[in-house]
Design an enzyme around this catalytic site. Sequence first.
Site, mmCIF file in Angstrom:
data_model
loop_
_atom_site.group_PDB
_atom_site.id
_atom_site.type_symbol
_atom_site.label_atom_id
_atom_site.label_comp_id
_atom_site.label_asym_id
_atom_site.label_seq_id
_atom_site.Cartn_x
_atom_site.Cartn_y
_atom_site.Cartn_z
ATOM 1 N N HIS A 26 0.831 -1.206 0.000
ATOM 2 C CA HIS A 26 0.000 0.000 0.000
ATOM 3 C C HIS A 26 0.869 1.261 0.000
ATOM 4 O O HIS A 26 0.613 2.216 0.741
ATOM 5 C CB HIS A 26 -0.918 -0.016 1.218
ATOM 6 C CG HIS A 26 -2.247 0.635 0.998
ATOM 7 N ND1 HIS A 26 -2.380 1.956 0.615
ATOM 8 C CD2 HIS A 26 -3.504 0.149 1.098
ATOM 9 C CE1 HIS A 26 -3.656 2.254 0.507
ATOM 10 N NE2 HIS A 26 -4.370 1.172 0.796
ATOM 11 N N GLU A 86 -1.310 0.010 -6.459
ATOM 12 C CA GLU A 86 -1.377 -1.245 -5.716
ATOM 13 C C GLU A 86 -1.618 -2.411 -6.682
ATOM 14 O O GLU A 86 -2.732 -2.593 -7.178
ATOM 15 C CB GLU A 86 -2.496 -1.207 -4.685
ATOM 16 C CG GLU A 86 -2.397 -0.100 -3.668
ATOM 17 C CD GLU A 86 -3.664 0.013 -2.857
ATOM 18 O OE1 GLU A 86 -4.025 -0.968 -2.170
ATOM 19 O OE2 GLU A 86 -4.323 1.079 -2.914
#
Length: 347
Positions: free
Chosen positions: A179, A312
């Site tokens: 992340h 991501e």
Amino acid sequence: MKITERVFGKLNDKDVMAITLENKSGASITATTFGATLLEWSAPDKNGNFANITIGLDNLDDYVNNRPFYGATIGRVAGRIADGKFELNGKKYQLAQNNNGNHLHGGVDGLDTKVWDYKVEEEETEARIIFTYEDPAESNDYPGALSVTVIYTFNDENEWKITYKATTDASTLYNPTNHVYFNLNGDMEGTILEHDLYVNAEKFVELNANTIPTGNKVAVDGTPFDFRTPTQTKQATESDHPQTKAVSGLDHPFVLNAGENDISASISDQKSGRRIEMTTTEPIVVVFMHNGPSGFEYKGKNFPAYVGITLESQGYPDAINHDNFGNTILNPGETYLSETVYKFSVE
């Protein structure tokens, strides 16, 4: 390559380490054993001035007490699982509903909250941090004990490579991501709204009002999701498209075009000259623009809305509940393996 190790803090009387890998140009990444988390990526601008180009916090307590996900290894399953429910091999499972009635980022205490074991390896032109964690059966209500390895490799070519490996003793779900949030201005100066974003995707995944995939893959043509030509990210925030308005920007999975060695996505900042190119073996990149202020600080600076942007890489979110979203099931005797590379350069 140069490797430096230091104590970042303590958790449950255990040292949490921070490890820095520095290459011949002086660029470096620093990661911590808490959540196998990237803390910082120090890189130069076009004038040779170094700064941190990712969102990070100054101390361990902020990560532990607030769980911001910044730079963290997310799992077992990244993103949301609708209502925290799924069926596997004829058995129904109920996971923790830790996000508006849904299951988010592995649950209440996912892999981003664990202190991982690690070792380092050094070669002439690259170095590695090898993180490992044994996630027991029923952890966050997932079936199967999961053995996870995440390898951070940094090299003289200014590439940060993430390699994910996992095995299990019973059928389970596994769909990890990192992340990381980028801000190529450096040290959180300004927002990313003037960063140029490129995404090699013809379609994006539509979300419902609860940010759960509807199952529909929508063509980007004529929408603010069309980043097939590098375009400033504010294209999404200035649009009145119902999908972007619902989340005040982007928080969406893009369906990547499959092609060996193709660039999956990139971001660049004309003012600093910094650029990141991402390649991945995964089918999806979730682009999120930090669509609200966080209240956190880094080096005395508050994190406003749009302070960072994620790329991501992962499998489809909520794939277990959609027949057309591929497979995120890991079975005994199988080894999960994926790789994502973020390459830095200056233009």
